[in-house]
Scaffold this active site. Structure first.
Site, PDB file in Angstrom:
ATOM      1  N   LEU A 138       0.729  -1.297   0.172  1.00  0.00           N
ATOM      2  CA  LEU A 138       0.078   0.080   0.077  1.00  0.00           C
ATOM      3  C   LEU A 138       0.777   1.328  -0.021  1.00  0.00           C
ATOM      4  O   LEU A 138       0.201   2.206   0.111  1.00  0.00           O
ATOM      5  CB  LEU A 138      -0.890   0.074   1.283  1.00  0.00           C
ATOM      6  N   CYS A 139       1.990   1.068  -0.004  1.00  0.00           N
ATOM      7  CA  CYS A 139       3.001   2.440  -0.239  1.00  0.00           C
ATOM      8  C   CYS A 139       2.828   2.885  -1.693  1.00  0.00           C
ATOM      9  O   CYS A 139       2.914   2.212  -2.550  1.00  0.00           O
ATOM     10  CB  CYS A 139       4.614   1.785  -0.050  1.00  0.00           C
ATOM     11  N   HIS A 140       2.915   4.410  -1.728  1.00  0.00           N
ATOM     12  CA  HIS A 140       2.817   4.974  -3.135  1.00  0.00           C
ATOM     13  C   HIS A 140       4.373   4.965  -3.758  1.00  0.00           C
ATOM     14  O   HIS A 140       5.405   5.057  -2.762  1.00  0.00           O
ATOM     15  CB  HIS A 140       2.452   6.464  -2.740  1.00  0.00           C
ATOM     16  N   GLU A 175      10.445   4.225   3.089  1.00  0.00           N
ATOM     17  CA  GLU A 175      11.484   3.986   2.413  1.00  0.00           C
ATOM     18  C   GLU A 175      12.657   3.911   3.273  1.00  0.00           C
ATOM     19  O   GLU A 175      13.598   3.528   3.163  1.00  0.00           O
ATOM     20  CB  GLU A 175      11.594   5.257   1.422  1.00  0.00           C
ATOM     21  N   ASP A 189      24.011 -11.124   5.321  1.00  0.00           N
ATOM     22  CA  ASP A 189      24.422 -12.069   4.272  1.00  0.00           C
ATOM     23  C   ASP A 189      25.968 -11.957   4.012  1.00  0.00           C
ATOM     24  O   ASP A 189      26.523 -13.196   3.766  1.00  0.00           O
ATOM     25  CB  ASP A 189      23.845 -11.510   3.105  1.00  0.00           C
TER      26      ASP A 189
END
Length: 221
Positions: A138-140, A175, A189
């Site tokens: 649902l992020c723009h 973000e 990693d």
């Protein structure tokens, strides 16, 4: 709601078995039906009220609170928006020993078999911030003005801060959080060959400015 309940009650009353009337039980049955219908109406109203209250806080939800959608930001004002998020990665002693790290405070790079760890994590964090809307439904999508990651070693913890900036109608906290998180995962990693006891710790929003609310959870790092 009340009219609907009365209509249902009349329908159900007409469907009562005839033997109830023969036994003089029609009034009792009607009362039971009416009570049940009123309880159903109360339950529906309570559910609607809860949905409306939830919608006051969660703008992604509909009025009932049972469906989600992307928020319409078309009417919002375009402003300069900045967000900073922070996370950290714990290194167990075997990782510190493997890299020969003694005086770690402020160390800005570590070189492993895969290459420069912090530099790679910075690039990954920038890429992660740019792809946030692909990862979180649902992020723009946002045309980010800037993404900056500060990564350094303090003690046996890697401290990561991600700052995102945009000139737009919605904020960039997701973000910033995504960028910090992806950077931390990249560090994991690149050192997991030494130890799987590496641990990604608290991820949090530090500051957010430029929208309806300015937030500051700033603490000394």
């Amino acid at each position: 709601m009340a009219d609907k309940a009365e209509e249902h009650m009349k329908t159900l009353t007409q469907e009562l078995p005839l033997e109830n009337a023969d036994r003089g039980g029609t009034n009792s049955s009607n009362n039971d039906l009416q009570n049940r219908m009123m309880r159903n109406v109360d339950d529906e109203e309570e559910s609607t009220d809860k949905g409306s209250r939830a919608n006051e806080y969660f703008t992604h939800l509909n009025e009932k609170g049972d469906e989600v959608s992307m928020v319409d930001v078309g009417e919002k004002e375009i402003t300069r928006r900045i967000a900073v998020a922070r996370t950290s990665v714990y290194f167990p002693p075997e990782v510190m020993d493997a890299f020969g790290i003694i005086d770690s405070d402020g160390k800005s790079e570590m070189i492993g078999k895969k290459g420069p760890i912090f530099s790679t994590a910075r690039l990954a964090g920038i890429m992660g911030a740019k792809r946030t809307s692909d990862l979180i439904p649902l992020c723009h999508p946002l045309p980010l003005d800037k993404v900056h990651l500060d990564i350094r070693l303090k003690g046996n913890r890697v401290l990561i801060e991600c700052e995102c900036r945009v000139t737009h109608k919605t904020g960039v906290e997701m973000e910033a959080l995504a960028g910090a998180s992806i950077a931390a995962l990249t560090i994991y990693d690149m050192v997991k060959a030494v130890s799987h006891r590496v641990r990604i710790e608290t991820t949090e929003l530090v500051t957010k400015t430029g929208g309806k609310r300015n937030i500051s959870n700033l603490q000394a790092s």
